[in-house]
Design a protein around this motif. Structure first.
Motif, mmCIF file in Angstrom:
data_model
loop_
_atom_site.group_PDB
_atom_site.id
_atom_site.type_symbol
_atom_site.label_atom_id
_atom_site.label_comp_id
_atom_site.label_asym_id
_atom_site.label_seq_id
_atom_site.Cartn_x
_atom_site.Cartn_y
_atom_site.Cartn_z
ATOM 1 N N SER A 1 101.590 38.007 29.701
ATOM 2 C CA SER A 1 101.512 36.552 29.590
ATOM 3 C C SER A 1 102.190 35.753 30.697
ATOM 4 O O SER A 1 102.193 34.528 30.666
ATOM 5 N N SER A 2 102.798 36.436 31.681
ATOM 6 C CA SER A 2 103.386 35.705 32.815
ATOM 7 C C SER A 2 103.503 36.656 33.996
ATOM 8 O O SER A 2 103.412 37.892 33.839
ATOM 9 N N GLY A 3 103.764 36.071 35.156
ATOM 10 C CA GLY A 3 103.982 36.877 36.358
ATOM 11 C C GLY A 3 105.244 37.717 36.228
ATOM 12 O O GLY A 3 105.274 38.885 36.630
ATOM 13 N N ALA B 1 104.501 40.722 34.242
ATOM 14 C CA ALA B 1 103.655 41.656 34.995
ATOM 15 C C ALA B 1 104.523 42.507 35.918
ATOM 16 O O ALA B 1 104.390 43.735 35.983
ATOM 17 N N VAL B 2 105.444 41.845 36.631
ATOM 18 C CA VAL B 2 106.276 42.575 37.590
ATOM 19 C C VAL B 2 107.247 43.516 36.867
ATOM 20 O O VAL B 2 107.411 44.676 37.253
ATOM 21 N N MET B 3 107.902 43.015 35.799
ATOM 22 C CA MET B 3 108.825 43.869 35.026
ATOM 23 C C MET B 3 108.129 45.137 34.577
ATOM 24 O O MET B 3 108.670 46.236 34.647
ATOM 25 N N CYS C 1 112.125 37.249 48.773
ATOM 26 C CA CYS C 1 110.923 37.428 47.935
ATOM 27 C C CYS C 1 111.296 37.211 46.471
ATOM 28 O O CYS C 1 112.312 37.732 46.001
ATOM 29 N N TYR C 2 110.484 36.458 45.773
ATOM 30 C CA TYR C 2 110.702 36.194 44.350
ATOM 31 C C TYR C 2 109.682 36.989 43.544
ATOM 32 O O TYR C 2 108.499 37.003 43.882
ATOM 33 N N HIS C 3 110.168 37.656 42.518
ATOM 34 C CA HIS C 3 109.257 38.459 41.693
ATOM 35 C C HIS C 3 109.431 38.127 40.221
ATOM 36 O O HIS C 3 109.279 38.995 39.364
ATOM 37 N N GLY C 4 109.770 36.873 39.913
ATOM 38 C CA GLY C 4 110.037 36.522 38.528
ATOM 39 C C GLY C 4 111.508 36.736 38.227
ATOM 40 O O GLY C 4 112.290 37.083 39.108
ATOM 41 N N HIS C 5 111.891 36.531 36.958
ATOM 42 C CA HIS C 5 113.328 36.462 36.667
ATOM 43 C C HIS C 5 113.886 37.658 35.920
ATOM 44 O O HIS C 5 114.920 37.565 35.260
ATOM 45 N N ALA D 1 106.928 44.093 47.199
ATOM 46 C CA ALA D 1 106.914 43.032 48.212
ATOM 47 C C ALA D 1 105.875 41.991 47.862
ATOM 48 O O ALA D 1 104.838 42.312 47.272
ATOM 49 N N GLU D 2 106.178 40.750 48.221
ATOM 50 C CA GLU D 2 105.129 39.731 48.263
ATOM 51 C C GLU D 2 104.440 39.959 49.609
ATOM 52 O O GLU D 2 105.065 39.785 50.649
ATOM 53 N N PRO D 3 103.166 40.323 49.615
ATOM 54 C CA PRO D 3 102.507 40.562 50.908
ATOM 55 C C PRO D 3 102.462 39.288 51.750
ATOM 56 O O PRO D 3 102.478 39.352 52.977
ATOM 57 N N LEU E 1 102.435 45.690 45.392
ATOM 58 C CA LEU E 1 102.244 44.389 46.027
ATOM 59 C C LEU E 1 102.213 43.329 44.938
ATOM 60 O O LEU E 1 101.379 43.387 44.023
ATOM 61 N N ASP E 2 103.152 42.383 45.035
ATOM 62 C CA ASP E 2 103.220 41.299 44.061
ATOM 63 C C ASP E 2 102.300 40.172 44.551
ATOM 64 O O ASP E 2 102.660 39.403 45.433
ATOM 65 N N GLU E 3 101.124 40.134 43.967
ATOM 66 C CA GLU E 3 100.117 39.140 44.361
ATOM 67 C C GLU E 3 100.026 38.010 43.325
ATOM 68 O O GLU E 3 98.949 37.458 43.104
ATOM 69 N N VAL E 4 101.146 37.705 42.688
ATOM 70 C CA VAL E 4 101.124 36.642 41.676
ATOM 71 C C VAL E 4 100.698 35.303 42.304
ATOM 72 O O VAL E 4 99.955 34.544 41.682
ATOM 73 N N ILE E 5 101.124 35.042 43.535
ATOM 74 C CA ILE E 5 100.664 33.810 44.213
ATOM 75 C C ILE E 5 99.383 34.057 45.009
ATOM 76 O O ILE E 5 98.440 33.271 44.963
ATOM 77 N N SER E 6 99.339 35.157 45.748
ATOM 78 C CA SER E 6 98.250 35.364 46.705
ATOM 79 C C SER E 6 96.961 35.883 46.049
ATOM 80 O O SER E 6 95.868 35.662 46.583
HETATM 81 C C1 LIG Z 1 105.400 32.827 40.339
HETATM 82 C C2 LIG Z 1 105.714 34.220 40.781
HETATM 83 C C3 LIG Z 1 106.216 35.196 39.899
HETATM 84 C C4 LIG Z 1 106.623 34.861 38.484
HETATM 85 O O1 LIG Z 1 105.552 34.442 37.712
HETATM 86 P P1 LIG Z 1 105.855 33.580 36.358
HETATM 87 O O2 LIG Z 1 104.502 33.414 35.758
HETATM 88 O O3 LIG Z 1 106.493 32.316 36.830
HETATM 89 O O4 LIG Z 1 106.760 34.398 35.524
HETATM 90 C C5 LIG Z 1 106.355 36.486 40.348
HETATM 91 N N1 LIG Z 1 106.034 36.820 41.617
HETATM 92 C C6 LIG Z 1 105.566 35.922 42.500
HETATM 93 C C7 LIG Z 1 105.192 36.357 43.867
HETATM 94 C C8 LIG Z 1 105.400 34.598 42.114
HETATM 95 O O5 LIG Z 1 104.967 33.702 43.005
#
Ligand SMILES: *Cc1c(COP(=O)(O)O)cnc(C)c1O
Length: 433
Positions: free
Chosen positions: A119-121, A124-126, A147-151, A209-211, A242-247
């Motif tokens: 249900s969230s990025g 997904a990463v966790m 690089c941000y991968h969620g909290h 990594a965020e690509p 590869l954390d493609e949550v944004i890309s």
């Molecule tokens: C936004 C973001 C997250 C976290 O996603 P949320 O839906 O806010 O939990 C993780 N990784 C990247 C690269 C993001 O941009």
């Protein structure tokens, strides 16, 4: 300059919110702490525009921090949500739209051989990290500075975004022992990666990594850097996430992985994949994904995972992007750049852009690593941000957040924004008010 109403209703709602929600918000950067002033409460959106509770209209480049690739309230997505909601909002059973969205994801990104919806990025990463640890039977995670991968605890280490502006290197409440399972390396530095892997490669479960690092400005990487991550992880028997949550589903059907020609073991998605509803997903090689319960020993679950409304919204959004939307996003990103560049060139600022993701850099050349970012830009940005708001242009309330163009943006939007930028930059650089 447009005449704007006082933001009295926003201010009164914010005062009320401060008494109920910590900082008056549900997510920190929304509080406007890094740009000053008080947050604006939005009432509605349509296409590229949003309207606040005081009746002011803005061209929106925040786009809910990335999910709204088709703009606000796109008819196909709204219709899908309405149609689905009337049939029931959740069953806790499998649902046809879950299969439909998964099929669409794999059609666009064939590396997603198996997909799990969350249900969230962050989620997904966790989950992808847990899968990597379970699959490799190793604990260590390598991430990159900025690089941000969620909290999740072990990923809130040098994570940019909201943390960059508040100057926190880390979060309180993260046990040292947990933070110690994460190693942080600088971006844009193959030698640091090779050196670390030469010493401790056999302990590494995954490199994440965020690509296209887009949570601490837009720190575009060289393709050689991504190729190095793939090479070193493969040699060491570690996974590449590869954390493609944004890309993902923004830079094109195959996201940054396709753009750079990199084949990760796992991918994480969020933002665009849910069409504006809360969806995340992790996906990848079948043999890796099959360690997840109920097939394997790695547990991960969710009461509302694969929620019918969210799946229907994601399906409608990705369908529209596949049918011409991806090309349109990239064309409009290029058009915005062409229209804004002559204005920006009058000042020491430049637009960093890939496709429909952009960022204003207050230094030239634009930085490629966290360490290379000059902090002085943030003050200029705060002044610019306020001036843009007064001129009906909504950019993210932080110097370190990127902006987004949607398929609903128009030439007229970009021209209006160019005018606002010209006046706003003159103010930010100490010119006439
Ligand atoms: C936004 C973001 C997250 C976290 O996603 P949320 O839906 O806010 O939990 C993780 N990784 C990247 C690269 C993001 O941009």
């Amino acid at each position: 300059m447009l005449s704007m109403n006082e933001r009295a209703r926003s201010q009164s709602l914010f005062r009320e919110a401060l008494d109920l929600l910590p900082g008056g918000v549900s997510s920190p950067v929304r509080a406007f702490h890094s740009v000053g002033g008080t947050p604006i409460f939005m009432a509605r959106g349509s296409g590229s525009r949003v309207w606040d509770v005081d009746g002011n209209e803005y061209v929106d480049y925040c786009c809910s921090w990335g999910p709204l690739a088709l703009g606000h309230a796109p008819p196909p997505v709204v219709e899908a949500i309405q149609r689905t909601a009337a049939l029931g909002t959740s069953f806790g059973t499998p649902h046809a739209d879950e299969v439909g969205l998964a099929r669409l994801v794999r059609e666009l990104q064939p590396l997603a051989e198996r997909i799990r919806f969350v249900s969230s990025g962050t989620e997904a990463v966790m989950s992808a990290v847990r899968v990597a640890r379970g699959f490799t039977k190793r604990d260590l995670i390598v991430k990159f500075d900025g690089c941000y991968h969620g909290h999740a605890d072990y990923l809130l280490v040098k994570a940019g975004s909201g943390l960059a502006t508040s100057g926190q290197a880390d979060s309180a409440g993260v046990p040292e022992g947990i933070a110690a399972t994460t190693v942080v390396l600088p971006l844009d530095d193959e030698a640091a990666v090779r050196e670390f892997f030469a010493q401790r490669g056999s302990e590494v479960a995954a490199v994440i990594a965020e690509p296209v690092p887009a949570n601490c400005g837009l720190l575009l990487q060289r393709p050689e850097w991504l190729a190095c991550l793939r090479e070193e992880t493969e040699k060491a028997g570690s996974l590449l996430i590869l954390d493609e949550v944004i890309s993902g589903f923004r830079l094109g059907p195959g996201g940054a992985a396709a753009l750079y020609g990199i084949k990760p073991d796992l991918l994480t998605f969020g933002k665009v994949i849910g069409g504006g509803l809360p969806v995340g997903a992790y996906a990848g090689r079948r043999e890796v994904m099959e360690v997840i319960a109920p097939l394997g020993p790695v547990y991960q679950a969710g009461t509302l995972s694969g929620n019918p409304l969210a799946m229907a919204a994601g399906r409608a959004a990705l369908g529209a992007l596949r049918d011409g939307g991806f090309e349109r996003l990239n064309e409009l990103g290029a058009e915005a750049e062409a229209i804004w560049t002559p204005v920006l060139d009058k000042h020491p600022v430049r637009l960093v852009r890939t496709g429909s993701i952009f960022w204003l850099s207050f230094q030239d050349p634009a930085p490629r690593s966290y360490g290379a970012i000059e902090r002085a830009g943030a003050e200029r940005y705060a002044a610019l941000h306020g001036a843009l708001l007064e001129r009906g242009v909504y950019w993210a309330p932080s110097a370190f957040e990127v902006g987004f163009v949607s398929t609903a943006h128009t030439t007229a939007d970009f021209e209006k924004t160019a005018q606002a930028l010209a006046e706003g930059l003159a103010i930010a650089f100490g010119g006439a008010k």
